[in-house]
Design a protein around this motif. Sequence first.
Motif, PDB file in Angstrom:
ATOM      1  N   ALA A 103       0.849  -1.191   0.000  1.00 25.10           N
ATOM      2  CA  ALA A 103       0.000   0.000   0.000  1.00 25.10           C
ATOM      3  C   ALA A 103       0.881   1.236   0.000  1.00 25.10           C
ATOM      4  O   ALA A 103       2.087   1.157   0.277  1.00 25.10           O
ATOM      5  N   LEU A 104       0.287   2.391  -0.288  1.00 21.55           N
ATOM      6  CA  LEU A 104       1.041   3.638  -0.313  1.00 21.55           C
ATOM      7  C   LEU A 104       1.085   4.323   1.038  1.00 21.55           C
ATOM      8  O   LEU A 104       1.860   5.256   1.235  1.00 21.55           O
ATOM      9  N   SER A 105       0.233   3.891   1.973  1.00 22.43           N
ATOM     10  CA  SER A 105       0.189   4.519   3.287  1.00 22.43           C
ATOM     11  C   SER A 105      -0.332   3.510   4.297  1.00 22.43           C
ATOM     12  O   SER A 105      -0.945   2.493   3.944  1.00 22.43           O
ATOM     13  N   LEU A 106      -0.126   3.817   5.583  1.00 18.56           N
ATOM     14  CA  LEU A 106      -0.658   2.948   6.634  1.00 18.56           C
ATOM     15  C   LEU A 106      -2.183   2.982   6.661  1.00 18.56           C
ATOM     16  O   LEU A 106      -2.820   1.970   6.941  1.00 18.56           O
ATOM     17  N   ALA A 107      -2.770   4.137   6.358  1.00 22.33           N
ATOM     18  CA  ALA A 107      -4.234   4.220   6.328  1.00 22.33           C
ATOM     19  C   ALA A 107      -4.797   3.305   5.248  1.00 22.33           C
ATOM     20  O   ALA A 107      -5.785   2.594   5.460  1.00 22.33           O
ATOM     21  N   GLU A 108      -4.167   3.318   4.069  1.00 19.32           N
ATOM     22  CA  GLU A 108      -4.602   2.446   2.987  1.00 19.32           C
ATOM     23  C   GLU A 108      -4.371   0.977   3.367  1.00 19.32           C
ATOM     24  O   GLU A 108      -5.208   0.106   3.089  1.00 19.32           O
ATOM     25  N   MET A 109      -3.268   0.708   4.026  1.00 18.77           N
ATOM     26  CA  MET A 109      -2.972  -0.652   4.479  1.00 18.77           C
ATOM     27  C   MET A 109      -4.024  -1.117   5.478  1.00 18.77           C
ATOM     28  O   MET A 109      -4.471  -2.274   5.439  1.00 18.77           O
ATOM     29  N   ASP A 110      -4.429  -0.234   6.364  1.00 21.82           N
ATOM     30  CA  ASP A 110      -5.432  -0.609   7.361  1.00 21.82           C
ATOM     31  C   ASP A 110      -6.764  -0.953   6.712  1.00 21.82           C
ATOM     32  O   ASP A 110      -7.501  -1.820   7.195  1.00 21.82           O
ATOM     33  N   GLU A 111      -7.078  -0.278   5.611  1.00 18.78           N
ATOM     34  CA  GLU A 111      -8.294  -0.610   4.865  1.00 18.78           C
ATOM     35  C   GLU A 111      -8.206  -2.027   4.312  1.00 18.78           C
ATOM     36  O   GLU A 111      -9.163  -2.811   4.393  1.00 18.78           O
ATOM     37  N   LEU A 112      -7.051  -2.389   3.785  1.00 16.92           N
ATOM     38  CA  LEU A 112      -6.854  -3.733   3.249  1.00 16.92           C
ATOM     39  C   LEU A 112      -6.901  -4.774   4.363  1.00 16.92           C
ATOM     40  O   LEU A 112      -7.502  -5.848   4.198  1.00 16.92           O
ATOM     41  N   VAL A 113      -6.277  -4.485   5.491  1.00 17.88           N
ATOM     42  CA  VAL A 113      -6.318  -5.397   6.639  1.00 17.88           C
ATOM     43  C   VAL A 113      -7.760  -5.653   7.050  1.00 17.88           C
ATOM     44  O   VAL A 113      -8.173  -6.797   7.289  1.00 17.88           O
ATOM     45  N   ALA A 114      -8.550  -4.583   7.116  1.00 22.73           N
ATOM     46  CA  ALA A 114      -9.944  -4.714   7.540  1.00 22.73           C
ATOM     47  C   ALA A 114     -10.738  -5.598   6.585  1.00 22.73           C
ATOM     48  O   ALA A 114     -11.529  -6.454   7.018  1.00 22.73           O
ATOM     49  N   VAL A 115     -10.542  -5.417   5.280  1.00 21.67           N
ATOM     50  CA  VAL A 115     -11.290  -6.219   4.303  1.00 21.67           C
ATOM     51  C   VAL A 115     -10.841  -7.680   4.360  1.00 21.67           C
ATOM     52  O   VAL A 115     -11.667  -8.599   4.271  1.00 21.67           O
ATOM     53  N   SER A 116      -9.554  -7.911   4.543  1.00 20.96           N
ATOM     54  CA  SER A 116      -9.072  -9.292   4.642  1.00 20.96           C
ATOM     55  C   SER A 116      -9.666  -9.984   5.855  1.00 20.96           C
ATOM     56  O   SER A 116     -10.106 -11.145   5.780  1.00 20.96           O
ATOM     57  N   ASP A 159      -2.400  11.582  12.572  1.00 17.50           N
ATOM     58  CA  ASP A 159      -1.013  11.818  12.172  1.00 17.50           C
ATOM     59  C   ASP A 159      -0.922  11.838  10.644  1.00 17.50           C
ATOM     60  O   ASP A 159      -1.359  10.902   9.985  1.00 17.50           O
ATOM     61  N   PRO A 160      -0.348  12.894  10.062  1.00 20.95           N
ATOM     62  CA  PRO A 160      -0.230  12.959   8.589  1.00 20.95           C
ATOM     63  C   PRO A 160       0.541  11.780   7.992  1.00 20.95           C
ATOM     64  O   PRO A 160       0.299  11.401   6.842  1.00 20.95           O
ATOM     65  N   PHE A 161       1.465  11.192   8.757  1.00 20.19           N
ATOM     66  CA  PHE A 161       2.235  10.069   8.235  1.00 20.19           C
ATOM     67  C   PHE A 161       1.422   8.772   8.206  1.00 20.19           C
ATOM     68  O   PHE A 161       1.891   7.779   7.653  1.00 20.19           O
ATOM     69  N   LEU A 162       0.223   8.792   8.763  1.00 19.82           N
ATOM     70  CA  LEU A 162      -0.684   7.662   8.587  1.00 19.82           C
ATOM     71  C   LEU A 162      -1.287   7.686   7.186  1.00 19.82           C
ATOM     72  O   LEU A 162      -1.538   6.645   6.581  1.00 19.82           O
ATOM     73  N   ARG A 163      -1.488   8.870   6.633  1.00 22.56           N
ATOM     74  CA  ARG A 163      -2.150   9.040   5.345  1.00 22.56           C
ATOM     75  C   ARG A 163      -1.182   9.087   4.171  1.00 22.56           C
ATOM     76  O   ARG A 163      -1.567   8.848   3.028  1.00 22.56           O
ATOM     77  N   SER A 164       0.085   9.434   4.455  1.00 25.48           N
ATOM     78  CA  SER A 164       1.070   9.580   3.374  1.00 25.48           C
ATOM     79  C   SER A 164       2.462   9.345   3.936  1.00 25.48           C
ATOM     80  O   SER A 164       2.771   9.791   5.046  1.00 25.48           O
ATOM     81  N   MET A 165       3.308   8.655   3.173  1.00 25.76           N
ATOM     82  CA  MET A 165       4.676   8.439   3.619  1.00 25.76           C
ATOM     83  C   MET A 165       5.447   9.749   3.716  1.00 25.76           C
ATOM     84  O   MET A 165       6.381   9.875   4.505  1.00 25.76           O
TER      85      MET A 165
END
Length: 375
Positions: A106-119, A351-357
């Motif tokens: 994923a490009l960010s932790l927020a996006e990764m968390d979305e994938l984790v949730a769906v999995s 935290d902005p670094f959750l949304r973008s590296m």
Amino acid sequence: MTDVTHTPLITAIIGTGAIAHAHADAITGLAPRIRLVAVVDLDRSRAEAFAARFAPDAAIYPDPAALFAGESLDLVHICTPPQTHVPLAIAALRAGVPALIEKPTALSLAEMDELVAVSHETGVPALTVFQHRFGAAALRLKQMLDNGALGRPLVATCETLWYRAPEYFDLPWRGRWEIEGGGPTMGHGIHQFDLLLATLGPWAKLTAFAARQALPTDTEDVSMAVVEFENGALATVVNSIVSPRETSRLRFDFEFATVEVEHLYGYRNADWTFTAAPGHEDLAEEWAQNASDAISSHRSQISAIVDALVAEGTPGVSVDDARRTLEFAAATYASAFRGTPIRAGEIAGDDPFLRSMGGDAVPWSPIKPALEKNR
């Protein structure tokens, strides 16, 4: 999820660019345990040429929706540019198909968390390509560490010193935060420090630096971190794409032995060196037992995934494991751009670094001078 207690497993590849060839080579090499039946690419002529080379009978689909509607799959390989990874993986999971995703997941932790949730919601695995975990020597190292033979981990170094010429970034998606997620921390060194984390376990705190030394990119071309692990081990991590003598190097100093590997894009057993501490010479004999010369590769990981799916086990590398590695990358950027140490779990909430590296804090961003001028 599809019943995969049979073989061959039925798989498809989305995206037929350069990295897809490594996946297709692995699938071909693992026949008849797994079979490529379909490919997807926006460029039909490229998809047709790819299929002709690797799977002449494969169906060609214009988009993932058509693929999931037209095929009953056991696994899909996502080999597209990074900004498409999570949307495509989520579409696969909701279709009941396990997804093997090229790095970065994923490009960010927020996006990764979305994938984790769906999995978790669907119960369908989302897996990341971290093939260095699956080389025979790395597996042997982990086994010896887990059974206590090597003693406590003390010190480690992790270096990805690669070289990319300016023309490497002629592709419009390379070197851009919003499309690639980051520079060598995200796209190159992540393989090495994923193996570091898989070996040493959870990290606790890091301090990092990042710079744009030479290349015409929006992202960094070098980063460095000093890391403290929960078990007390200390490590340095260097990621570079401005190093003409290319190498990938890991060194682990344990109580009873030093274990090292130096390679470039994939290691064999011969690339590893084992040095026992005085009084523990018998460990060298244990290390040498049952040594395999198989290279760490996409094939080694995909083989392990096939084994796990057929046995109804848990394939690696899971989305939860991949999230921990991605958090390390995010923390490297956050520490470098804020100038402060970052603890594991600290990047959360708003935290902005959750949304973008980049965390809206890249010091060489072209936006920065304009902001300073308007103050």
